[in-house]
Design a protein around this motif. Structure first.
Motif, PDB file in Angstrom:
ATOM      1  N   ARG A  10       9.819   9.706   0.135  1.00 18.92           N
ATOM      2  CA  ARG A  10       9.332   9.557   1.508  1.00 18.92           C
ATOM      3  C   ARG A  10       8.547   8.258   1.673  1.00 18.92           C
ATOM      4  NH1 ARG A  10       7.170  14.432   2.153  1.00 18.92           N
ATOM      5  NH2 ARG A  10       5.269  13.650   1.196  1.00 18.92           N
ATOM      6  N   HIS A  11       7.625   8.031   0.742  1.00 25.38           N
ATOM      7  CA  HIS A  11       6.821   6.809   0.858  1.00 25.38           C
ATOM      8  C   HIS A  11       7.645   5.568   0.527  1.00 25.38           C
ATOM      9  CE1 HIS A  11       3.016   8.843   1.520  1.00 25.38           C
ATOM     10  NE2 HIS A  11       3.364   9.708   0.592  1.00 25.38           N
ATOM     11  N   ALA A  12       8.538   5.717  -0.454  1.00 22.91           N
ATOM     12  CA  ALA A  12       9.333   4.563  -0.888  1.00 22.91           C
ATOM     13  C   ALA A  12      10.205   4.064   0.259  1.00 22.91           C
ATOM     14  CB  ALA A  12      10.189   4.943  -2.081  1.00 22.91           C
ATOM     15  N   THR A  13      10.739   4.989   1.035  1.00 18.78           N
ATOM     16  CA  THR A  13      11.560   4.595   2.174  1.00 18.78           C
ATOM     17  C   THR A  13      10.765   3.701   3.111  1.00 18.78           C
ATOM     18  OG1 THR A  13      12.702   6.709   2.047  1.00 18.78           O
ATOM     19  CG2 THR A  13      12.931   5.470   4.081  1.00 18.78           C
ATOM     20  N   VAL A  14       9.570   4.144   3.419  1.00 18.59           N
ATOM     21  CA  VAL A  14       8.726   3.360   4.313  1.00 18.59           C
ATOM     22  C   VAL A  14       8.390   2.015   3.695  1.00 18.59           C
ATOM     23  CG1 VAL A  14       6.518   3.271   5.500  1.00 18.59           C
ATOM     24  CG2 VAL A  14       7.751   5.430   5.338  1.00 18.59           C
ATOM     25  N   ALA A  15       8.048   2.043   2.410  1.00 14.27           N
ATOM     26  CA  ALA A  15       7.636   0.807   1.738  1.00 14.27           C
ATOM     27  C   ALA A  15       8.765  -0.220   1.759  1.00 14.27           C
ATOM     28  CB  ALA A  15       7.222   1.107   0.305  1.00 14.27           C
ATOM     29  N   VAL A  16       9.957   0.221   1.413  1.00 15.52           N
ATOM     30  CA  VAL A  16      11.070  -0.710   1.347  1.00 15.52           C
ATOM     31  C   VAL A  16      11.423  -1.239   2.734  1.00 15.52           C
ATOM     32  CG1 VAL A  16      13.546  -0.859   0.909  1.00 15.52           C
ATOM     33  CG2 VAL A  16      12.045   0.190  -0.776  1.00 15.52           C
ATOM     34  N   ASN A  58       0.826  -1.206   0.000  1.00 13.52           N
ATOM     35  CA  ASN A  58       0.000   0.000   0.000  1.00 13.52           C
ATOM     36  C   ASN A  58       0.858   1.252   0.000  1.00 13.52           C
ATOM     37  OD1 ASN A  58      -2.464  -1.255  -0.066  1.00 13.52           O
ATOM     38  ND2 ASN A  58      -2.648  -1.376   2.148  1.00 13.52           N
ATOM     39  N   GLU A  59       1.942   1.183   0.756  1.00 11.39           N
ATOM     40  CA  GLU A  59       2.831   2.343   0.818  1.00 11.39           C
ATOM     41  C   GLU A  59       3.489   2.572  -0.536  1.00 11.39           C
ATOM     42  OE1 GLU A  59       2.706   4.010   3.579  1.00 11.39           O
ATOM     43  OE2 GLU A  59       4.039   5.595   2.874  1.00 11.39           O
ATOM     44  N   ALA A  60       3.778   1.497  -1.218  1.00  7.78           N
ATOM     45  CA  ALA A  60       4.375   1.616  -2.549  1.00  7.78           C
ATOM     46  C   ALA A  60       3.392   2.289  -3.503  1.00  7.78           C
ATOM     47  CB  ALA A  60       4.774   0.236  -3.071  1.00  7.78           C
ATOM     48  N   ASP A  61       2.140   1.874  -3.419  1.00  8.82           N
ATOM     49  CA  ASP A  61       1.117   2.518  -4.247  1.00  8.82           C
ATOM     50  C   ASP A  61       1.055   4.001  -3.937  1.00  8.82           C
ATOM     51  OD1 ASP A  61       0.407   0.275  -5.570  1.00  8.82           O
ATOM     52  OD2 ASP A  61      -1.243  -0.246  -4.230  1.00  8.82           O
ATOM     53  N   ARG A  62       1.098   4.281  -2.658  1.00 13.14           N
ATOM     54  CA  ARG A  62       1.025   5.672  -2.227  1.00 13.14           C
ATOM     55  C   ARG A  62       2.228   6.441  -2.793  1.00 13.14           C
ATOM     56  NH1 ARG A  62       0.082   4.281   3.250  1.00 13.14           N
ATOM     57  NH2 ARG A  62      -1.909   3.393   2.608  1.00 13.14           N
ATOM     58  N   ALA A  63       3.371   5.781  -2.814  1.00 11.51           N
ATOM     59  CA  ALA A  63       4.574   6.433  -3.343  1.00 11.51           C
ATOM     60  C   ALA A  63       4.358   6.819  -4.805  1.00 11.51           C
ATOM     61  CB  ALA A  63       5.771   5.500  -3.208  1.00 11.51           C
ATOM     62  N   LEU A  64       3.826   5.881  -5.578  1.00 13.81           N
ATOM     63  CA  LEU A  64       3.607   6.165  -7.000  1.00 13.81           C
ATOM     64  C   LEU A  64       2.565   7.264  -7.171  1.00 13.81           C
ATOM     65  CD1 LEU A  64       3.754   2.560  -8.445  1.00 13.81           C
ATOM     66  CD2 LEU A  64       5.371   4.429  -8.778  1.00 13.81           C
ATOM     67  N   ARG A  65       1.499   7.162  -6.415  1.00 11.45           N
ATOM     68  CA  ARG A  65       0.449   8.179  -6.526  1.00 11.45           C
ATOM     69  C   ARG A  65       0.990   9.546  -6.176  1.00 11.45           C
ATOM     70  NH1 ARG A  65      -3.177   4.729  -4.353  1.00 11.45           N
ATOM     71  NH2 ARG A  65      -2.886   5.548  -2.260  1.00 11.45           N
ATOM     72  N   SER A  66       1.720   9.621  -5.079  1.00 11.80           N
ATOM     73  CA  SER A  66       2.160  10.946  -4.629  1.00 11.80           C
ATOM     74  C   SER A  66       3.248  11.490  -5.539  1.00 11.80           C
ATOM     75  CB  SER A  66       2.623  10.897  -3.180  1.00 11.80           C
ATOM     76  OG  SER A  66       3.920  10.382  -3.100  1.00 11.80           O
ATOM     77  N   ALA A  67       3.902  10.607  -6.292  1.00 13.59           N
ATOM     78  CA  ALA A  67       4.870  11.107  -7.266  1.00 13.59           C
ATOM     79  C   ALA A  67       4.119  11.753  -8.422  1.00 13.59           C
ATOM     80  CB  ALA A  67       5.748   9.963  -7.770  1.00 13.59           C
ATOM     81  N   GLY A 122       9.986  13.491  -6.925  1.00 14.12           N
ATOM     82  CA  GLY A 122      10.941  12.531  -6.404  1.00 14.12           C
ATOM     83  C   GLY A 122      10.986  12.556  -4.882  1.00 14.12           C
ATOM     84  N   ILE A 123      10.892  13.731  -4.323  1.00 17.45           N
ATOM     85  CA  ILE A 123      10.911  13.849  -2.867  1.00 17.45           C
ATOM     86  C   ILE A 123       9.676  13.202  -2.265  1.00 17.45           C
ATOM     87  CG2 ILE A 123      10.781  15.491  -0.955  1.00 17.45           C
ATOM     88  CD1 ILE A 123      12.518  17.376  -2.627  1.00 17.45           C
ATOM     89  N   ALA A 124       8.534  13.478  -2.874  1.00 19.82           N
ATOM     90  CA  ALA A 124       7.290  12.863  -2.389  1.00 19.82           C
ATOM     91  C   ALA A 124       7.388  11.346  -2.496  1.00 19.82           C
ATOM     92  CB  ALA A 124       6.105  13.382  -3.203  1.00 19.82           C
ATOM     93  N   PHE A 125       7.907  10.901  -3.643  1.00 21.78           N
ATOM     94  CA  PHE A 125       8.056   9.467  -3.863  1.00 21.78           C
ATOM     95  C   PHE A 125       9.011   8.868  -2.842  1.00 21.78           C
ATOM     96  CE2 PHE A 125      10.213   5.876  -5.804  1.00 21.78           C
ATOM     97  CZ  PHE A 125       9.162   5.110  -6.246  1.00 21.78           C
TER      98      PHE A 125
END
Lengths: 307, 307
Positions: free
Chosen positions: B70-76, A77-86, B65-68
């Motif tokens: 932040r979430h990507a860090t959590v996701a990984v 879910n966080e990954a999805d959020r990452a893509l969306r927020s990008a 990229g910054i928005a991405f």
DNA sequence: CACAGCCATGCGTTCATGGCATGCTTGCGG
DNA sequence: CCGCAAGCATGCCATGAACGCATGGCTGTG
């Protein structure tokens, strides 16, 4: 085939758990059953454990699978959020805060409150955890800041993390509101020599022993509690007295009273922040913490009942 | 090449941001620069946006990229945690709680406190958010429970989510501690007809208007605040009076007083839980919420100052 | 103006992934 | 007791994704 989304197999695993069988998940995802089987197998190879319990009538997650599933759900879910927020950069700035249990129930929310009062429009998350865990998360850039105590001492060292001292927190004695000593404004450990103490963990127990020893007292630690709230409960019901972090005073139940201890043991409070991960919001938040704890750890109280 | 770990390109992106250049990240990860370039390109293709700003002297994340990041860090990190906890199933049970801002500062921590008092050894996380967002997260199985209000009404419907009514929360008038009406135990809206009101958002404004209209009063809403705390600040400094959720009483600053309103407007409080995602801890937590809010929303108060 | 540092890309190779067909296990019913 | 159905695993093959190598383009510096 599709490169569309990475971590395909993770999603597949979630679908399998939701559907209860590989075939059903395959149908839902538009794969063949064999592809799903392989994806799960690959995941299990990577984890090194069986995640699914194969049965004649479908599959069921194993204990490991259940543990995996919980985190995997968040990760995906966080990954999805990452893509969306990008795609549409999230205007909401977010502050991820970690705190040890004693700081998570009052200090952290109170600081957030002030922080938002001055500048709303920030999102925030509070993750309680133990010092070691929080430290790692700050180092990983997952948390913007962690509020920790230095007891037990020996914060691990990491050159990605900076520790900002926030002042000290004096331990306070808690007694039942109808205890003979409840009216006292200050108290010496010697006066509590005959009391029964409740304690919940070895660190805290050691702190009490050490402090009492300096006054030549050997405290009777006869009651064990499961945690801080348990200690206080024993005090509230008159079974014991307890030593608690002064910082928790504001959250004490109404049927107990906190009494400052003369020459009390203190624990250092620190904010852990990532080096180089500074931003204005974080700096302001740390400033608020310094103010807040400055007020609290100086003689005044914070709305708690010390009478 | 073995895909040993999934999330490869995500990890690569994190390394690139950490190192500040593709080459440096390649060196660190043991890839060639070209591989890193491609991975980032793939990620950008997937996101549909440029994540990095290419410069002569390395790269720098764009806003997206910054928005991405932040979430990507959590996701990984969460993915790592998933693998780790699969290998050694985490004995710590964890409760993920969501709450709207007004419920996140007091109700949720207080409920957690009681919850842990009866049975420590649970981990927990608190995620504040708006009702819609929290609802989605419960549906996704990411949260065990979300605490929300039904105002604005119209909770989205989803057959994966069940809504448990927790009672109602009456709005309360807040005035400065030295206000002439501060000593009152109850008050009618008519008596406040001449006061200036502070409001922070349209939902709240509408609620006030509607309530006042029933008594034939047209409230002077002349001051705008940024949020709840801002409203209270205006009240504390004597510039206005304000209508706040009764549930926030316990967190009010000491220089204001809350006065119950006769025939006050109420908002329903609900817990959202995933259907089928029940477990004993969750059930107990919801029970605690019911008790807690039962106490609070009945005539007694909760330690707040209503005088 | 040449050079150094850094990123993008065409090309050939490798191997991971998915589909197909088949084999194996388990539970059920005649 | 045995055949059958449901459901998962696996060998084989084709596709294409991803990597390394080598090259070309861009930018700021001496």
């Amino acid at each position: 085939m599709l490169a569309a989304v990475s971590w395909v197999s993770w999603r597949t695993f979630l679908a399998v758990c939701r559907c209860g069988s590989l075939s059903a998940a395959a149908l839902e995802l538009g794969y063949t059953q064999s592809a799903v089987s392989r994806q799960v197998a690959a995941l299990e190879r990577e984890a090194g454990v069986a995640l699914l319990h194969r049965q004649a009538r479908g599959v069921e997650p194993t204990a490991a699978g259940i543990a995996f599933l919980r985190h995997a759900t968040v990760a995906v879910n966080e990954a999805d959020r990452a893509l969306r927020s990008a795609r549409s950069p999230d205007p909401v700035r977010r502050l991820a805060i970690g705190a040890t249990p004693s700081l998570a129930t009052w200090v952290a929310p109170a600081a957030v409150r002030r922080f938002l009062a001055a500048d709303p429009g920030w999102g925030w998350t509070l993750v309680p955890g133990l010092t070691r865990d929080l430290h790692a998360r700050v180092a990983d850039g997952e948390l913007d800041v962690a509020l920790v105590t230095d007891a037990p001492p020996g914060l691990p060292h990491d050159d990605r993390v900076r520790s900002i001292p926030l002042g000290a927190d004096a331990m306070v004695v808690v007694v039942a509101a109808d205890h003979p000593l409840a009216g006292r404004r200050r108290i010496r450990i010697e006066e509590l020599a005959e009391e029964v103490w409740a304690e919940d963990n070895d660190g805290s127990r050691a702190l009490l022993r050490r402090h009492a020893a300096r006054a030549g007292v050997d405290p009777k630690i006869d009651l064990d509690a499961a945690d801080l709230a348990g200690k206080v409960a024993l005090a509230a019901t008159g079974h014991a007295v307890a030593l608690v972090p002064g910082i928790t005073l504001a959250t004490l139940r109404p049927d107990v009273v906190g009494i400052p201890l003369v020459d009390a043991p203190v624990r250092g409070l620190h904010a852990l922040v990532p080096i180089g991960g500074d931003h204005d919001g974080l700096a302001r938040f740390v400033g608020i913490l310094e103010d807040l704890l400055g007020e609290v750890t100086t003689p005044g109280d914070l709305g708690g009942r010390t009478r």
